[in-house]
Scaffold this motif. Structure first.
Motif, PDB file in Angstrom:
ATOM      1  N   ALA A  71      62.221  48.604  34.109  1.00 56.18           N
ATOM      2  CA  ALA A  71      62.085  49.265  35.407  1.00 56.18           C
ATOM      3  C   ALA A  71      61.496  48.302  36.443  1.00 56.18           C
ATOM      4  O   ALA A  71      61.929  48.265  37.600  1.00 56.18           O
ATOM      5  CB  ALA A  71      61.212  50.504  35.280  1.00 56.18           C
ATOM      6  N   ALA A  72      60.504  47.509  36.030  1.00 55.67           N
ATOM      7  CA  ALA A  72      59.881  46.561  36.947  1.00 55.67           C
ATOM      8  C   ALA A  72      60.869  45.474  37.364  1.00 55.67           C
ATOM      9  O   ALA A  72      60.912  45.070  38.525  1.00 55.67           O
ATOM     10  CB  ALA A  72      58.649  45.936  36.288  1.00 55.67           C
ATOM     11  N   TYR A  73      61.688  45.017  36.419  1.00 52.49           N
ATOM     12  CA  TYR A  73      62.655  43.969  36.753  1.00 52.49           C
ATOM     13  C   TYR A  73      63.751  44.506  37.658  1.00 52.49           C
ATOM     14  O   TYR A  73      64.229  43.802  38.551  1.00 52.49           O
ATOM     15  CB  TYR A  73      63.268  43.375  35.480  1.00 52.49           C
ATOM     16  N   ARG A 113      62.346  44.490  41.086  1.00 56.04           N
ATOM     17  CA  ARG A 113      62.363  43.123  41.615  1.00 56.04           C
ATOM     18  C   ARG A 113      63.765  42.753  42.086  1.00 56.04           C
ATOM     19  O   ARG A 113      63.944  42.163  43.157  1.00 56.04           O
ATOM     20  CB  ARG A 113      61.897  42.150  40.530  1.00 56.04           C
ATOM     21  N   ARG A 114      64.768  43.107  41.309  1.00 59.79           N
ATOM     22  CA  ARG A 114      66.154  42.794  41.658  1.00 59.79           C
ATOM     23  C   ARG A 114      66.528  43.467  42.992  1.00 59.79           C
ATOM     24  O   ARG A 114      67.160  42.854  43.861  1.00 59.79           O
ATOM     25  CB  ARG A 114      67.088  43.255  40.544  1.00 59.79           C
ATOM     26  N   GLU A 130      76.372  35.918  36.993  1.00 57.00           N
ATOM     27  CA  GLU A 130      76.093  37.350  37.000  1.00 57.00           C
ATOM     28  C   GLU A 130      74.724  37.652  37.599  1.00 57.00           C
ATOM     29  O   GLU A 130      74.557  38.631  38.333  1.00 57.00           O
ATOM     30  CB  GLU A 130      76.173  37.905  35.575  1.00 57.00           C
ATOM     31  N   ALA A 131      73.744  36.807  37.305  1.00 59.79           N
ATOM     32  CA  ALA A 131      72.401  37.010  37.840  1.00 59.79           C
ATOM     33  C   ALA A 131      72.403  36.975  39.364  1.00 59.79           C
ATOM     34  O   ALA A 131      71.663  37.721  40.024  1.00 59.79           O
ATOM     35  CB  ALA A 131      71.458  35.946  37.287  1.00 59.79           C
ATOM     36  N   VAL A 132      73.238  36.108  39.944  1.00 57.67           N
ATOM     37  CA  VAL A 132      73.327  36.004  41.403  1.00 57.67           C
ATOM     38  C   VAL A 132      74.107  37.174  41.983  1.00 57.67           C
ATOM     39  O   VAL A 132      73.713  37.769  42.994  1.00 57.67           O
ATOM     40  CB  VAL A 132      73.959  34.662  41.804  1.00 57.67           C
ATOM     41  N   LEU A 133      75.214  37.538  41.350  1.00 58.18           N
ATOM     42  CA  LEU A 133      76.007  38.669  41.843  1.00 58.18           C
ATOM     43  C   LEU A 133      75.171  39.941  41.914  1.00 58.18           C
ATOM     44  O   LEU A 133      75.357  40.768  42.804  1.00 58.18           O
ATOM     45  CB  LEU A 133      77.219  38.889  40.936  1.00 58.18           C
ATOM     46  N   GLU A 134      74.228  40.090  40.993  1.00 64.83           N
ATOM     47  CA  GLU A 134      73.410  41.309  40.939  1.00 64.83           C
ATOM     48  C   GLU A 134      72.390  41.405  42.062  1.00 64.83           C
ATOM     49  O   GLU A 134      71.847  42.482  42.306  1.00 64.83           O
ATOM     50  CB  GLU A 134      72.695  41.388  39.586  1.00 64.83           C
ATOM     51  N   GLY A 172      56.671  39.435  41.277  1.00 60.66           N
ATOM     52  CA  GLY A 172      56.990  38.641  42.452  1.00 60.66           C
ATOM     53  C   GLY A 172      58.462  38.260  42.458  1.00 60.66           C
ATOM     54  O   GLY A 172      59.047  37.998  41.401  1.00 60.66           O
ATOM     55  N   ILE A 173      59.065  38.220  43.633  1.00 61.16           N
ATOM     56  CA  ILE A 173      60.511  37.953  43.686  1.00 61.16           C
ATOM     57  C   ILE A 173      60.835  36.467  43.497  1.00 61.16           C
ATOM     58  O   ILE A 173      61.956  36.127  43.124  1.00 61.16           O
ATOM     59  CB  ILE A 173      61.145  38.469  44.994  1.00 61.16           C
ATOM     60  N   ALA A 174      59.874  35.573  43.743  1.00 61.13           N
ATOM     61  CA  ALA A 174      60.119  34.139  43.586  1.00 61.13           C
ATOM     62  C   ALA A 174      58.815  33.393  43.788  1.00 61.13           C
ATOM     63  O   ALA A 174      57.877  33.908  44.411  1.00 61.13           O
ATOM     64  CB  ALA A 174      61.166  33.648  44.588  1.00 61.13           C
ATOM     65  N   ASP A 175      58.756  32.156  43.275  1.00 65.26           N
ATOM     66  CA  ASP A 175      57.584  31.320  43.540  1.00 65.26           C
ATOM     67  C   ASP A 175      57.876  30.259  44.599  1.00 65.26           C
ATOM     68  O   ASP A 175      57.016  29.450  44.926  1.00 65.26           O
ATOM     69  CB  ASP A 175      57.051  30.679  42.259  1.00 65.26           C
ATOM     70  N   HIS A 176      59.089  30.247  45.135  1.00 61.55           N
ATOM     71  CA  HIS A 176      59.453  29.433  46.294  1.00 61.55           C
ATOM     72  C   HIS A 176      59.853  30.379  47.426  1.00 61.55           C
ATOM     73  O   HIS A 176      60.239  31.522  47.179  1.00 61.55           O
ATOM     74  CB  HIS A 176      60.643  28.521  45.989  1.00 61.55           C
TER      75      HIS A 176
END
Length: 418
Positions: A110-112, A115-116, A141-145, A405-409
């Motif tokens: 659920a948390a992921y 984030r997505r 696929e990770a990017v398409l999502e 967090g959505i990213a570290d950059h």
């Protein structure tokens, strides 16, 4: 009359050329071990499993015995049979936890998913780019999502080989059609380094835009050798710096080959190296003082990756590195400018990391955008704040699900005329 006709013809030709030109925006963003749904499900299961230490091998093995430890609490790369080609370590997300100090946030599906959704909304609202180069994604696929509108308006170039920290380039369908999508494997140093020490390959995308070829070269170079200022010169003895040094020749070979096809080339990504600091470093580019435009002699050390690789020969590879701004407030602007000429101290970096500034753990100095001579920059590149979205949080009585967090950059965004 004839003279008037010629003048009008030149005028109309000029107007037609101006009308044909278009502004294109591009971004680079390291998403920090971002995975697709299927991979995340299996990763959470592996990290939630328990393991015990084998005193003979000094590695962890699956166990249900009393005293076995959760994967969340150990270095997953110390687990026997850990699929490092598919899974990151378990401690990707961390936050302060009352009574425990800084601790790993245990991820739930659920948390992921939250984030997505946050990444998708952030791209839709805050990343106005026609092309986005991603680092640290598990694949296409990770990017398409995470692309807006269910990715209906986008195409993606990526790969499935190598380790889990892969690259991808997404572009809007309306921009143009794909000519080629390919990895540059020599950057992994696969012939000279064992698998555990191999850095990431490069990724190139060629797009046909109205009959003209545009090339995008996406990199994620070896980490932990950030700046020649205050230490970590490429000529140093640190193993990370040596690996980055070994990437110089394959990087330049790749760039020279690709730019020979067209000077309308973009080089961008996570260089893991503050290229601005290299330009501030007064040392000779090479330890023997030889000309960086000539082939690098064996045994000669390089102090500046930028000046060795971007040496202006051939002319089509004479990239322009865009100045990087932080259009947040006066303090943010000042710190970003100072960060290009000297190493910021920890309190200064912490200001940029704070949610009222950029909000990401790696705010400046690693990501860069460089344009080939066939492209005209439309201003500087800008670091885009992710604010509170950069922080993670453990679950509590008021919020039963963790926050990731959505990213570290932070995204770095620029525009150019094509």
């Amino acid at each position: 009359m004839r003279r008037l006709f010629v003048l009008l013809s030149l005028l109309f030709s000029s107007l037609a050329g101006a009308a044909a030109a278009r502004d294109i925006s591009i971004a680079t963003w390291n998403l920090g071990w971002h995975m697709d749904r299927a991979t995340v499900t299996d990763w959470i299961e592996a990290c939630t499993a328990t393991y015990e230490l084998d005193l003979t091998t000094k590695r962890y093995r699956p166990s249900t015995q009393i005293g076995a430890r959760f994967g969340w609490d150990i270095n997953a790369f110390d687990i026997e049979g850990w699929d490092a080609a598919r899974f990151p370590v378990c401690d990707v997300y961390g936050a302060n936890k009352q009574g425990f100090g800084f601790a790993t946030v245990r991820v739930t599906l659920a948390a992921y998913e939250q984030r997505r959704t946050q990444i998708q909304n952030f791209i839709a609202n805050s990343v106005p780019a026609d092309i986005i180069a991603f680092q640290e994604v598990s694949g296409k696929e990770a990017v398409l999502e995470v692309l807006p509108n269910g990715a209906a308006d986008w195409q993606v170039c990526s790969f499935t080989t190598f380790k889990v920290q892969r690259l991808a380039i997404a572009w809007k369908r309306s921009l143009g059609s794909q000519i080629a999508c390919a990895t540059e494997d020599p950057l992994t140093l696969k012939d000279v380094r064992p698998p555990k020490d191999q850095p990431r390959p490069g990724l190139s995308l060629a797009i046909d835009i109205g009959g003209t070829r545009l090339q995008v070269l996406n990199v994620h170079l070896k980490s932990s050798c950030v700046s020649p200022i205050g230490g970590n010169p490429l000529a140093g003895d640190a193993s990370a710096c040596q690996i980055l040094h070994d990437q110089i020749v394959p990087l330049e070979t790749w760039i020279d080959r690709e730019t020979a096809v067209t000077d309308k080339t973009i080089l961008l990504g996570d260089f893991n190296r503050n290229l601005w600091h290299e330009l501030e470093d007064s040392r000779a580019v090479r330890s023997d003082g030889s000309d960086p435009t000539t082939p690098l002699p064996a045994g000669v050390r390089v102090s500046s990756l930028f000046e060795e690789v971007i040496d202006g020969k051939p002319a089509s590879s004479a990239f322009t590195m865009l100045k990087e701004l932080c259009p947040l407030n006066e303090v943010g602007k000042l710190l970003c400018g100072m960060g290009e000429t000297r190493a910021l101290d920890t309190p200064e970096v912490d200001v940029l990391r704070f949610h009222t500034y950029l909000g990401c753990r790696n705010p400046i100095g690693l990501d860069h955008i460089l344009l080939g001579p066939g492209l005209v920059p439309r201003g500087d590149a800008t670091h885009t704040s992710i604010g509170r979205l950069g922080g993670s949080r453990h679950p509590n009585k008021d919020n039963p699900e963790p926050l990731l967090g959505i990213a570290d950059h932070c995204p770095l965004i620029a525009s150019f005329s094509f």
